[in-house]
Scaffold this active site. Structure first.
Site: not given
Length: 327
Positions: A144, A241
């Site tokens: 991320e 995720e």
């Protein structure tokens, strides 16, 4: 450093043990599909695990995860990780018939730290360690990385990362998270073709983190539409995720059943967050209360074991995982 030099370094590190010499074969991406080092189609399914902080070797975690039939584990790692530690965690995952996806967590939400990750991966000893395990490893460059990142900056930054890792001898698939803390699928889809083109090996996976709650407009129809768009564009998408909810509010629910069922329909890999325990303060994201199969509860048990769309009922391990060799 060229690959030949990396192999020399590797042999010195491993004591020239033939069993530790890396195979030339690696995973390969063709279109939007992933194939293992033996050429067998592979769809990753398995949990994330915060290994670096909670179980540095992965020994206790991987043996429990493997009992579910998962074929993959996404491993939280850090730039503080030593080559010997990286060597051990990759080896231990494969011993449990799990293909490891190794990711660096240091730059989460911080675009300015992308080069920190690149510098770690391109250290000769780290690159040599990945080469040693390249037959069964995927490198997720960074978790991320970045919040709001413009398309041009995102594309240029990851093009630089791809170039430097390939110049350092990396042959494994390079998995790239979306910006926006992993959630910005529009930028990921827009940059995807250019990033694939920038890779001389065309061995790229594009990872979206579906922290997409109802209150942000992500109902089941929108989730499916976004996944359909990636399929139509022939992008090698993986769901790196997702959880069952963002928070405890009514609008915090994430349509995770749609995520999993659509992923199965489209042959898209999915990696729920996370095996647990260790999520603080979002303890609801712990799939297992104590890190064991017996400790799986709620949505974790549902996704890993019980339902028709569970990983236990759908994940397939390849011949390479089951035997250690190609057929």
């Amino acid at each position: 450093m060229k690959l030949s030099l990396l192999l020399i370094t590797l042999l010195l590190i491993s004591g020239a043990n033939a069993a530790d010499t890396p195979s030339a074969a690696t995973f390969s991406v063709k279109g939007r599909q992933l194939f293992d080092a033996c050429g067998e189609h592979f769809v990753p399914m398995g949990p994330n695990r915060m290994v670096f902080w909670l179980d540095r070797t992965g020994l206790s975690s991987f043996s429990e995860i493997a009992k579910t039939g998962a074929n993959t584990v996404r491993i939280v790692w850090s730039t503080e990780g030593k080559p010997a530690e990286l060597d051990a965690v990759l080896k231990n995952a494969f011993k449990q018939k799990l293909f490891p996806i190794i990711e660096l967590h240091d730059a989460t939400g911080d675009w300015s730290k992308l080069d920190l990750l690149i510098d770690y991966w391109t250290q000769p000893e780290i690159a040599a360690t990945i080469a040693k395990h390249q037959r069964y490893t995927i490198v997720n460059i960074g978790n991320e990385v970045g919040d709001k990142v413009a398309l041009d900056a995102y594309t240029k930054g990851y093009t630089r990362a791809i170039t430097r890792l390939r110049e350092s001898g990396y042959r494994v698939p390079l998995m790239i998270d979306a910006p926006g803390w992993g959630k910005d699928i529009d930028t990921l889809q827009a940059a995807g073709p250019a990033l694939i083109k920038a890779d001389p090996q065309k061995n790229i996976l594009l990872s979206i983190h579906m922290w997409w709650p109802k209150m942000w407009g992500f109902d089941a129809a929108r989730v499916r539409a976004e996944m359909q768009e990636s399929v139509d564009a022939d992008l090698p998408l993986i769901i790196g995720e997702f959880g069952d909810r963002w928070d405890d509010s009514e609008g915090g629910a994430i349509p995770y059943r749609t995520i999993v069922q659509t992923a199965l329909e489209f042959d898209i890999g999915f990696l729920p967050w996370s095996w647990g325990p260790g999520n603080k303060p979002q303890k609801h994201l712990d799939m297992s209360d104590d890190g064991t199969v017996e400790g799986l509860t709620g949505w974790g048990r549902e996704i890993m074991l019980d339902e028709t769309y569970a990983i236990a009922r759908n994940a397939k391990r390849t011949h390479l995982q089951n035997t250690g060799e190609c057929p």
